[in-house]
Scaffold this motif. Structure first.
Motif, PDB file in Angstrom:
ATOM      1  N   TRP A  73      -7.224 -20.889 -13.312  1.00  0.00           N
ATOM      2  CA  TRP A  73      -6.581 -20.800 -14.620  1.00  0.00           C
ATOM      3  C   TRP A  73      -5.653 -21.984 -14.802  1.00  0.00           C
ATOM      4  N   ILE A 124     -11.582 -12.318 -12.726  1.00  0.00           N
ATOM      5  CA  ILE A 124     -11.890 -11.754 -14.040  1.00  0.00           C
ATOM      6  C   ILE A 124     -11.983 -10.236 -13.903  1.00  0.00           C
ATOM      7  N   TYR A 180     -10.584 -13.572 -21.524  1.00  0.00           N
ATOM      8  CA  TYR A 180     -10.741 -12.706 -20.367  1.00  0.00           C
ATOM      9  C   TYR A 180      -9.391 -12.169 -19.911  1.00  0.00           C
ATOM     10  N   ILE A 222      -7.362 -11.292 -16.594  1.00  0.00           N
ATOM     11  CA  ILE A 222      -7.422 -11.770 -15.213  1.00  0.00           C
ATOM     12  C   ILE A 222      -6.378 -11.059 -14.365  1.00  0.00           C
ATOM     13  N   SER A 232      -4.793 -11.701 -22.733  1.00  0.00           N
ATOM     14  CA  SER A 232      -6.048 -12.322 -22.303  1.00  0.00           C
ATOM     15  C   SER A 232      -5.937 -13.847 -22.343  1.00  0.00           C
ATOM     16  N   GLU A 254     -11.331 -18.694 -22.700  1.00  0.00           N
ATOM     17  CA  GLU A 254     -12.354 -19.233 -21.801  1.00  0.00           C
ATOM     18  C   GLU A 254     -12.132 -20.720 -21.523  1.00  0.00           C
TER      19      GLU A 254
END
Length: 72
Positions: free
Chosen positions: A17, A30, A42, A44, A53, A56
């Motif tokens: 990330w 994920i 996503y 995480i 979230s 991507e």
């Protein structure tokens, strides 16, 4: 709103990330799916804000060659 393209990651994938300021926040897993606008996003783990979230575009596979087996 539904995303406009197929997801890059699946639940259980390990990802790197990078936050919006370009800082590498390290290895994450994920654990769920979301969308932000029409971009895939996503959930995480670990993260201090599990309700938030991540887009991507801020994620990449941690080690794509090792994603097939968790036992490596």
């Amino acid at each position: 709103m539904k995303p406009t393209k197929e997801r890059k990651f699946k639940i259980g994938d390990e990802v790197k990330w990078t936050n919006g300021n370009g800082v590498n926040m390290g290895r994450r897993t994920i654990i769920g799916f979301d969308t932000i606008g029409n971009e895939n996003a996503y959930y995480i783990d670990p993260i201090d804000t599990p309700w938030f979230s991540i887009r991507e575009s801020n994620l990449e596979l941690w080690n794509p060659s090792k994603q097939k087996s968790k036992n490596d």
